[in-house]
Enzyme design. Sequence first.
Site, PDB file in Angstrom:
ATOM      1  N   LYS A 252       4.185  -2.863 -19.904  1.00  0.00           N
ATOM      2  CA  LYS A 252       2.790  -2.221 -19.562  1.00  0.00           C
ATOM      3  C   LYS A 252       2.608  -1.907 -18.125  1.00  0.00           C
ATOM      4  O   LYS A 252       3.350  -2.039 -17.112  1.00  0.00           O
ATOM      5  CB  LYS A 252       1.747  -3.327 -19.869  1.00  0.00           C
ATOM      6  CG  LYS A 252       1.949  -4.493 -19.146  1.00  0.00           C
ATOM      7  CD  LYS A 252       0.779  -5.755 -19.782  1.00  0.00           C
ATOM      8  CE  LYS A 252       0.918  -6.893 -19.033  1.00  0.00           C
ATOM      9  NZ  LYS A 252       0.010  -8.045 -19.775  1.00  0.00           N
TER      10      LYS A 252
ATOM     11  N   ALA B   1       7.702  -7.276 -12.154  1.00  0.00           N
ATOM     12  CA  ALA B   1       6.646  -8.420 -12.650  1.00  0.00           C
ATOM     13  C   ALA B   1       5.958  -9.337 -11.633  1.00  0.00           C
ATOM     14  O   ALA B   1       6.548  -9.524 -10.529  1.00  0.00           O
ATOM     15  CB  ALA B   1       7.611  -9.132 -13.487  1.00  0.00           C
TER      16      ALA B   1
ATOM     17  N   TYR C 218      -2.576 -14.060  -2.870  1.00  0.00           N
ATOM     18  CA  TYR C 218      -1.783 -12.626  -3.476  1.00  0.00           C
ATOM     19  C   TYR C 218      -1.218 -11.855  -2.370  1.00  0.00           C
ATOM     20  O   TYR C 218      -0.219 -11.360  -2.457  1.00  0.00           O
ATOM     21  CB  TYR C 218      -2.953 -11.940  -4.507  1.00  0.00           C
ATOM     22  CG  TYR C 218      -2.234 -10.672  -5.116  1.00  0.00           C
ATOM     23  CD1 TYR C 218      -1.401 -10.610  -6.128  1.00  0.00           C
ATOM     24  CD2 TYR C 218      -2.614  -9.343  -4.524  1.00  0.00           C
ATOM     25  CE1 TYR C 218      -0.772  -9.334  -6.600  1.00  0.00           C
ATOM     26  CE2 TYR C 218      -2.182  -8.197  -4.736  1.00  0.00           C
ATOM     27  CZ  TYR C 218      -1.051  -8.307  -5.912  1.00  0.00           C
ATOM     28  OH  TYR C 218      -0.730  -7.123  -6.476  1.00  0.00           O
TER      29      TYR C 218
ATOM     30  N   LYS D 124       2.593 -10.762  -0.959  1.00  0.00           N
ATOM     31  CA  LYS D 124       3.039  -9.230  -0.974  1.00  0.00           C
ATOM     32  C   LYS D 124       3.586  -8.840   0.515  1.00  0.00           C
ATOM     33  O   LYS D 124       4.387  -8.237   0.773  1.00  0.00           O
ATOM     34  CB  LYS D 124       1.903  -8.402  -1.406  1.00  0.00           C
ATOM     35  CG  LYS D 124       1.570  -8.546  -3.125  1.00  0.00           C
ATOM     36  CD  LYS D 124       2.551  -8.128  -3.737  1.00  0.00           C
ATOM     37  CE  LYS D 124       2.507  -8.201  -5.383  1.00  0.00           C
ATOM     38  NZ  LYS D 124       3.801  -7.998  -6.272  1.00  0.00           N
TER      39      LYS D 124
END
EC number: 1.1.1.-
Length: 257
Positions: A21, A97, A161, A165
């Site tokens: 997706k 992912a 998050y 990253k």
Amino acid sequence: MSLEKRWSLEGTTALVTGGTKGIGHAIVEELVGFGARVYTCSRNEAELRKCLQEWENLKYDVTGSVCDVSSRTEREKLAEEVSSVFNGKLNILINNAGGYVNKPIDGFTAEDFSFLVAVNLESAFHLCQLAHPMLKASGTGSIVHISSCCAQIAIPGHSIYSSTKGAINQLTRNLACEWAKDNIRTNSIAPGAIRTPGTESFVIDKDALDREVSRVPFGRIGEPEEVASLAAFLCMPSASYITGQVICVDGGRTING
């Protein structure tokens, strides 16, 4: 090398994590469109089966298996399966992912922290380790991490998050330096707001969408294909002298504060 060969992935092999997706799905189809054989994975078996059937109907050369990339054991099994399918040689690794939890800093739990580090950082690091022998054996390897523009600007609710990253971006630079000797390039793509299942709630909230779009010079959110096209390019011979870079695909969001 001819122009045609410089802009082709014909004969290459690729692993794309989270390919059922959103951005991952678009990358799978983009790579196949340029001639690559692709292996993908998803932790959702029903989604994976549905996508594999659709790709088979389209005669796309895509195979895959169920894998939760936050699990070390499952990552090791995935690498074994990929090696078996591609005879020990892999040209392309796309670490797509990942996971996302949006909370104020004082609202995060230890479980939130562990989950995000495992799925966004540890999984990518370990898969690079596992894929290294296959990438080296192929003669020309390319790793592409899907990072985020959140690693370059501060957005409320994104603290952990964004940190994972940011770590991915630094990992990209280290991999680029250490593995250049093996003819393996490593780059990161840092998307802004992209229309994917993961951002559906954001897109449905018109006020939130309007606020974000107002910060984007292009005045809109992006589409998965606009990320996938860069991913494919970074894996082509045309990009053979590009490594260690973090490239934003955000409509100019990060240059607008």
